[in-house]
Design a protein around this motif. Structure first.
Motif, mmCIF file in Angstrom:
data_model
loop_
_atom_site.group_PDB
_atom_site.id
_atom_site.type_symbol
_atom_site.label_atom_id
_atom_site.label_comp_id
_atom_site.label_asym_id
_atom_site.label_seq_id
_atom_site.Cartn_x
_atom_site.Cartn_y
_atom_site.Cartn_z
ATOM 1 N N SER A 157 0.839 -1.185 0.028
ATOM 2 C CA SER A 157 0.024 0.133 0.078
ATOM 3 C C SER A 157 0.806 1.109 -0.233
ATOM 4 O O SER A 157 1.684 1.156 0.688
ATOM 5 N N GLU A 158 0.590 2.151 -0.872
ATOM 6 C CA GLU A 158 1.318 3.262 -0.954
ATOM 7 C C GLU A 158 0.965 4.298 0.563
ATOM 8 O O GLU A 158 1.810 4.794 0.816
ATOM 9 N N GLN A 159 -0.266 4.020 1.101
ATOM 10 C CA GLN A 159 -0.222 4.749 2.249
ATOM 11 C C GLN A 159 0.378 4.288 3.471
ATOM 12 O O GLN A 159 0.886 5.052 4.282
ATOM 13 N N ALA A 160 0.633 2.882 3.452
ATOM 14 C CA ALA A 160 1.450 2.231 4.538
ATOM 15 C C ALA A 160 2.738 2.648 4.332
ATOM 16 O O ALA A 160 3.493 2.956 5.506
ATOM 17 N N MET A 161 3.154 2.748 2.888
ATOM 18 C CA MET A 161 4.727 3.257 2.845
ATOM 19 C C MET A 161 4.943 4.657 3.401
ATOM 20 O O MET A 161 5.707 5.049 3.898
ATOM 21 N N ALA A 162 3.816 5.569 3.062
ATOM 22 C CA ALA A 162 3.972 6.965 3.611
ATOM 23 C C ALA A 162 3.981 6.888 5.055
ATOM 24 O O ALA A 162 4.495 7.805 5.674
ATOM 25 N N ALA A 163 2.902 6.263 5.760
ATOM 26 C CA ALA A 163 3.018 5.950 6.948
ATOM 27 C C ALA A 163 4.255 5.816 7.808
ATOM 28 O O ALA A 163 4.861 6.175 8.785
ATOM 29 N N ALA A 164 5.111 4.713 7.011
ATOM 30 C CA ALA A 164 6.302 4.228 7.524
ATOM 31 C C ALA A 164 7.217 5.419 7.833
ATOM 32 O O ALA A 164 8.271 5.437 8.444
ATOM 33 N N THR A 165 7.315 6.079 6.876
ATOM 34 C CA THR A 165 8.376 7.346 6.795
ATOM 35 C C THR A 165 8.086 8.583 7.595
ATOM 36 O O THR A 165 8.719 9.606 7.810
ATOM 37 N N GLN A 166 6.881 8.341 8.274
ATOM 38 C CA GLN A 166 6.266 9.453 9.181
ATOM 39 C C GLN A 166 6.333 9.191 10.455
ATOM 40 O O GLN A 166 6.011 9.903 11.470
ATOM 41 N N ILE A 167 7.068 7.946 10.867
ATOM 42 C CA ILE A 167 7.350 7.572 12.226
ATOM 43 C C ILE A 167 8.256 8.467 13.014
ATOM 44 O O ILE A 167 9.479 8.359 12.470
ATOM 45 N N PRO A 168 8.042 9.050 14.008
ATOM 46 C CA PRO A 168 9.497 9.868 14.567
ATOM 47 C C PRO A 168 10.337 9.259 15.426
ATOM 48 O O PRO A 168 9.931 8.085 15.822
ATOM 49 N N PRO A 169 11.365 9.951 15.687
ATOM 50 C CA PRO A 169 12.458 9.136 16.381
ATOM 51 C C PRO A 169 12.261 8.669 17.646
ATOM 52 O O PRO A 169 12.889 7.893 18.117
ATOM 53 N N GLY A 170 11.414 9.523 18.493
ATOM 54 C CA GLY A 170 11.142 9.352 19.677
ATOM 55 C C GLY A 170 10.186 8.173 20.327
ATOM 56 O O GLY A 170 9.686 8.139 21.223
ATOM 57 N N THR A 171 10.117 7.307 19.097
ATOM 58 C CA THR A 171 8.826 6.355 19.382
ATOM 59 C C THR A 171 9.481 5.143 19.132
ATOM 60 O O THR A 171 9.161 4.360 18.274
ATOM 61 N N PRO A 172 10.442 4.517 19.924
ATOM 62 C CA PRO A 172 10.981 3.245 19.441
ATOM 63 C C PRO A 172 9.915 1.701 19.556
ATOM 64 O O PRO A 172 9.260 1.740 20.565
ATOM 65 N N GLY A 173 9.854 1.056 18.640
ATOM 66 C CA GLY A 173 9.030 0.199 18.467
ATOM 67 C C GLY A 173 7.802 0.287 17.690
ATOM 68 O O GLY A 173 7.066 -0.752 17.168
ATOM 69 N N LEU A 174 7.667 1.480 17.345
ATOM 70 C CA LEU A 174 6.271 1.831 16.504
ATOM 71 C C LEU A 174 6.610 1.407 15.145
ATOM 72 O O LEU A 174 7.703 1.787 14.692
ATOM 73 N N ALA A 175 5.723 0.705 14.547
ATOM 74 C CA ALA A 175 5.921 0.437 13.395
ATOM 75 C C ALA A 175 4.626 0.109 12.394
ATOM 76 O O ALA A 175 3.588 0.474 12.822
ATOM 77 N N VAL A 176 4.770 -0.061 11.339
ATOM 78 C CA VAL A 176 3.620 -0.182 10.280
ATOM 79 C C VAL A 176 3.450 -1.797 9.767
ATOM 80 O O VAL A 176 4.600 -2.218 9.145
ATOM 81 N N ALA A 177 2.696 -2.627 10.024
ATOM 82 C CA ALA A 177 2.596 -3.818 9.419
ATOM 83 C C ALA A 177 1.425 -4.159 8.518
ATOM 84 O O ALA A 177 0.446 -3.311 8.509
ATOM 85 N N GLY A 178 1.850 -4.875 7.564
ATOM 86 C CA GLY A 178 1.043 -4.982 6.542
ATOM 87 C C GLY A 178 1.290 -6.293 5.887
ATOM 88 O O GLY A 178 2.035 -7.097 6.318
ATOM 89 N N ASP A 179 0.169 -6.731 5.130
ATOM 90 C CA ASP A 179 0.338 -8.070 4.430
ATOM 91 C C ASP A 179 -0.232 -8.014 3.082
ATOM 92 O O ASP A 179 -0.448 -6.963 2.339
ATOM 93 N N ALA A 180 -0.010 -9.278 2.257
ATOM 94 C CA ALA A 180 -0.405 -9.398 0.988
ATOM 95 C C ALA A 180 -1.580 -8.979 0.678
ATOM 96 O O ALA A 180 -2.141 -8.457 -0.695
ATOM 97 N N SER A 181 -2.621 -8.764 1.490
ATOM 98 C CA SER A 181 -4.175 -8.343 0.995
ATOM 99 C C SER A 181 -4.237 -6.882 0.712
ATOM 100 O O SER A 181 -5.147 -6.544 0.592
ATOM 101 N N GLY A 182 -3.339 -6.191 1.257
ATOM 102 C CA GLY A 182 -3.137 -4.843 1.359
ATOM 103 C C GLY A 182 -3.551 -3.941 2.549
ATOM 104 O O GLY A 182 -3.651 -2.801 2.536
#
Length: 458
Positions: free
Chosen positions: A376-401
């Motif tokens: 997902s393009e939205q998921a990719m954009a969300a991963a680039t917006q994770i701030p540095p002060g939040t270790p462990g925060l991630a974006v999880a996706g699967d083949a279904s979109g």
């Protein structure tokens, strides 16, 4: 002189209560939500539900039957019909409304209005999921559940290879299900929280009847604390190649076992014919194996021709396991800072088999595109917006979109090592991996220092 005693008697408790509520809202958001936020939000929804739905464009014109009845009763001002509330369920993190959509509505209409509903009812977030045609769940989240993650005490797993790992942003539990998504790719920059995610994953599997295999080319500094629970540990590329060869041999042996159960001789009942280990009888079913690879790039790097030959064998073994090992009950979790075609031959083929993706904070857009660009393009954009002060925060996706933000609970290395020590008795018997099983180091006895004699001052 005015008597301030009644004002102080009335205002003192109000000020103290307000200060306590403000403190609880920041330091104990779950307690604040249960005591104050939930009743206030429920009353606000009950009072303004019809008006908010109409303002958000989720109400339709009344049916012809209702209009005729209203005209017969000479009623004026018949209002539009909002979605009907089929159930209300309070949770520890929010409120769930089950809605029956009105005529001509679809789930996308409620999804488009979710942000407006969030502002209208004063909640942290609103999420929509479809239950069946015409029925949706509107999940309202009262506070930021990812700021301080607290996993539920009891989570229904239902299967040995289905384990809770993290918390989603909507308050539900992120479950790693190896039967539906057998292999995963975990990406993230340094200090982004990959180690915390892997610790939670390993500790969730450690208390289950599962064999754990670690490949850690950083001399084992990441996986060594898990050694009491590991069936095999490789700390350099040469040892990794030997472990992968053993796993491929284990996979071939399991397929021979499955083939013997397929009724080819004709004596096996039809209902017992199977194509994977889960259909085998419990008495002969082999234990699942989860392989956790740390810093996959170390297995692809070469400096000499000998390294290139070893790299090719490692990649071939990994690709074979990723393509064929699911039915044999062998699963891969591959972690790294970057993963793509620039690693060398076979990298793209391996990446295509890793269906589950977890991307933490990354240093560049290309890394996020490698992990989530094909989801997902939205998921990719969300991963680039994770701030540095939040270790462990991630974006999880699967083949279904589908994708969501997740964050595991903080788990120190000492706590993870303690969990693995306490579950060391669950290490299964796998003869092909016995040669690679790590030996837990016995701590040396502490020798107290000899007291030094301080000369007297003349």
């Amino acid at each position: 002189m005015a008597d301030w005693t009644p004002l102080l008697e009335l205002g003192g408790p109000l000020v103290a209560g307000g200060a306590g509520a403000a403190y609880a809202r920041v330091k104990a958001p779950r307690a604040y939500w249960s005591a104050i936020g939930l009743p206030v939000t429920a009353a606000r929804i009950a009072h303004s539900y019809a008006e908010v739905m109409e303002a958000c464009g989720l109400a339709v014109e009344p049916s012809m039957w209702r209009t005729l009845v209203a005209r017969g009763e000479e009623r004026q001002g018949l209002k539009p019909t909002p979605p009907r509330v089929r159930g209300v369920r309070p949770t520890a993190t929010g409120l769930r409304l089950r809605l029956r959509l009105a005529r001509g509505q679809e789930t996308a209409d409620v999804v488009a209005a979710a942000e407006r509903l969030r502002h209208a009812w004063g909640v942290h977030a609103a999420y929509v999921s479809e239950i069946r045609p015409g029925v949706v769940d509107l999940r309202l989240v009262g506070f930021d559940v990812l700021r301080r993650v607290r996993m539920p005490r009891a989570v229904r797993a239902g299967h040995p290879v289905r384990v809770p790992v993290a918390l989603r942003e909507d308050g539900t539990v992120f479950v790693r299900d190896y039967r539906t998504e057998p292999h995963s790719l975990i990406l993230g920059a340094g200090q982004a929280g990959k180690s915390t995610f892997v610790r939670n994953l390993v500790c969730a599997l450690a208390v289950r009847p599962v064999a754990l295999v670690g490949i850690d080319c950083k001399r084992g500094v990441e996986h060594a604390p898990f050694a009491p629970r590991l069936s095999a540990l490789a700390t350099d590329p040469d040892a990794a190649l030997d472990v992968l060869r053993a796993l491929v041999a284990e996979m071939d042996a399991r397929y021979d076992l499955i083939r013997a159960q397929q009724g080819i001789p004709g004596w096996v009942p039809d209902e017992q014919v199977t194509a994977d280990i889960w259909g085998l009888p419990a008495t002969v079913r082999p234990v699942p194996v989860v392989v956790v690879v740390d810093e996959i790039a170390e297995l692809f790097l070469v400096a000499t021709k000998a390294d290139e030959k070893r790299r090719n064998e490692i990649v071939t073994a990994l690709v074979r396991l990723a393509q064929l090992a699911r039915a044999a009950g062998i699963f891969l979790d591959v972690a790294g800072q970057r993963f793509g075609a620039d690693l060398g031959r076979g990298a793209t083929l391996l990446r295509s088999q890793l269906t589950a993706r977890v991307v933490h904070r990354v240093n560049d857009v290309e890394t996020a595109r490698m992990g989530l660009g094909d989801i997902s393009e939205q998921a990719m954009a969300a991963a680039t917006q994770i701030p540095p002060g939040t270790p462990g925060l991630a974006v999880a996706g699967d083949a279904s979109g589908a994708w969501s933000r997740i964050r595991p609970a903080h788990l120190s290395l000492a706590d993870a090592a303690r969990i693995c020590r306490n579950s060391a008795h669950l290490v299964p018997d796998l003869p092909r991996l016995d040669a690679f099983r790590p030996v837990a180091a016995v701590p040396a006895p502490r020798i107290p220092p000899k007291p030094t004699r301080v000369p007297a001052i003349p």
